[in-house]
Design an enzyme around this catalytic site. Structure first.
Site, mmCIF file in Angstrom:
data_model
loop_
_atom_site.group_PDB
_atom_site.id
_atom_site.type_symbol
_atom_site.label_atom_id
_atom_site.label_comp_id
_atom_site.label_asym_id
_atom_site.label_seq_id
_atom_site.Cartn_x
_atom_site.Cartn_y
_atom_site.Cartn_z
ATOM 1 N N LYS A 90 0.846 -1.199 0.000
ATOM 2 C CA LYS A 90 0.000 0.000 0.000
ATOM 3 C C LYS A 90 0.885 1.254 0.000
ATOM 4 C CE LYS A 90 -3.389 -2.911 0.334
ATOM 5 N NZ LYS A 90 -2.680 -4.177 0.405
HETATM 6 C C1 LIG Z 1 -9.795 -4.343 -1.265
HETATM 7 C C2 LIG Z 1 -9.061 -4.781 -0.048
HETATM 8 N N1 LIG Z 1 -9.678 -4.742 1.144
HETATM 9 C C3 LIG Z 1 -9.072 -5.150 2.267
HETATM 10 C C4 LIG Z 1 -7.783 -5.618 2.250
HETATM 11 C C5 LIG Z 1 -7.166 -6.095 3.525
HETATM 12 O O1 LIG Z 1 -6.124 -5.313 4.007
HETATM 13 P P1 LIG Z 1 -5.136 -5.968 5.095
HETATM 14 O O2 LIG Z 1 -4.302 -6.962 4.381
HETATM 15 O O3 LIG Z 1 -4.376 -4.822 5.652
HETATM 16 O O4 LIG Z 1 -6.012 -6.614 6.131
HETATM 17 C C6 LIG Z 1 -7.081 -5.680 1.039
HETATM 18 C C7 LIG Z 1 -5.697 -6.160 1.006
HETATM 19 O O5 LIG Z 1 -4.966 -5.985 0.060
HETATM 20 C C8 LIG Z 1 -7.742 -5.246 -0.149
HETATM 21 O O6 LIG Z 1 -7.125 -5.284 -1.341
#
Ligand SMILES: Cc1ncc(COP(=O)(O)O)c(C=O)c1O
Length: 417
Positions: free
Chosen positions: A210
């Protein structure tokens, strides 16, 4: 180097690839980090205070400072740092105090974490079709909204903004809140306004790929002090610690009335995130520069439909997504394989030989039968079948950009779909 190569022998058939060095992505160590970021993290380690709720006042903690900085960056009244993007979406849904087991709408094109967060919050995901450009289809959302649907989670998938004004208007008509899963779009804007600030709450991740990379982590933005207060408690603030987040008296939220789920951020990550946030505009500019260059040079390739944004520049630019209209899943999977052979990390989103968790029919926790799932959401299934996805790191050089353009032109020029 020249990029307008003539169609020639392909690497997938044994010819020379466009590149042999790895395509830069975070998981190959390509991170956007400077000495000052390392110093900030080391400083936090040296301070020996890693827990956000120790004896220090909120404003003197690194998490507290980061939350203030995030409020300033996003022009948002409240920010809460937490453990991950999934945690941020879950905290938003919990803090909205929906009846347990509510239906929560979300787009059929998203990462598996979105419906997972809906489940984690004790609700039931209701998928909504996406349009030709893989944005949540607002007309389909309207069709599916029954009184049982108590919230919408919008996703700015692969960094592209959803049509927030239209979605918020539909949600308002139905009197339900909107949560933005802005995890893939940290720093992207729609009409000048940051994604994640249109809805009732906006969830972000600071996981490695990110725009702010702290390995793991996340944060939640909201305008509503009561939603903020409940999210703080749920994240793991007990015995009055929630009140520290407010300059004046906190909202009337009883912190003993909610369970605590241990989804806090720690001081070391917060220090790193603060340092990275100072250079975020630089990184965002690099993403746009890369994307705009590559997209402009691929706009005229026959047979390829680049994903269209809902408004000018309404994308982050960390992914190149294009469709091969009418090509079908097998031909699209072959195209991605041909690009990989040329040295570019391409994936076909609907590749039948892959278990890409961005393809909803692979979510066996929701759909035991993939064929039935595809039949339920035929439009999104067909669009994903035709879509190729290529990560564009902020660190791409001119040579990298030449390579992706050359490879796509070369593979497209072979005319095999
Ligand atoms: C669209 C979306 N939502 C949620 C997440 C989850 O984020 P995390 O891995 O920080 O929990 C991701 C992870 O890439 C994502 O692409």
């Amino acid at each position: 180097m020249t990029v307008d190569v003539q169609p020639g022998p392909l690497a997938i058939d044994g010819a020379e690839p466009v590149r042999t060095d790895p395509w830069p992505t975070y998981d190959k160590g390509d991170v956007f980090i400077e000495e000052e970021d390392l110093e900030a993290a080391l400083d936090a380690v040296r301070a020996r205070l890693y827990f956000r709720y120790d004896h220090r006042p909120h404003a003197e903690t690194r998490t507290g400072r980061l939350e203030r900085e995030l409020c300033a960056f996003f022009a948002a009244p409240h920010a809460l740092t937490c453990a991950s993007g999934t945690a941020a979406i879950t905290l938003a849904l919990l803090a909205l105090d929906l009846p347990p087991g509510s239906l929560v709408a979300c787009p059929a094109f998203t990462f598996a974490a979105t419906p997972s967060a809906i489940l984690l919050a004790g609700h039931r995901p209701l998928l909504v079709e996406c349009d030709d450009d893989l944005h949540l289809d607002v007309a389909d959302l309207r069709r599916r909204l029954t009184p049982e649907v108590r919230a919408v989670v919008v996703v700015h998938m692969r960094g592209f903004a959803s049509d927030m004004p239209a979605i918020c208007a539909v949600a308002r008509e139905h009197g339900i809140p909107v949560v933005e899963d802005a995890v893939p779009a940290l720093g992207a804007r729609l009409g000048g306004r940051p994604l994640g600030t249109f809805g009732d709450a906006g969830a972000f991740s600071t996981q490695s790929d990110k725009s702010l990379n702290t390995g793991e982590g996340g944060f939640l933005l909201t305008r509503d002090p009561a939603v903020h207060a409940r999210a703080i408690v749920y994240s793991g603030a007990y015995e009055g610690r929630m009140a520290r987040h407010f300059d004046g008296p906190p909202p009337a939220v009883d912190d003993l009335a909610y369970p605590i789920f241990g989804l806090r951020m720690d001081e070391i990550r917060a220090a790193l995130a603060s340092a990275l946030l100072r250079r975020l505009p630089e990184r965002l500019a690099a993403h746009h520069r890369n994307y705009d260059d590559v997209a402009a040079r691929l706009a005229d390739v026959p047979g390829i439909a680049l994903r269209r944004p809902v408004a000018d520049h309404a994308y982050l630019g960390e992914a190149l997504v294009f469709r091969l209209p009418g090509a079908g899943a097998e031909a699209t999977a072959w195209t991605a394989a041909a690009l990989r052979a040329e040295g570019i990390d391409a994936r076909a989103l609907g590749d039948p030989g892959d278990t890409n968790v961005r393809a909803f029919w692979n979510w066996r926790f929701l759909f035991p039968d993939p064929a039935r799932a595809r039949a339920e959401f035929p439009v999104t299934a067909a669009r994903l079948d035709e879509s190729v996805d290529i990560p564009l790191s902020a660190n791409l050089t001119e040579r990298d950009r030449d390579h992706v353009v050359t490879a796509v032109r070369k593979v497209a020029g072979a005319g095999r779909w």
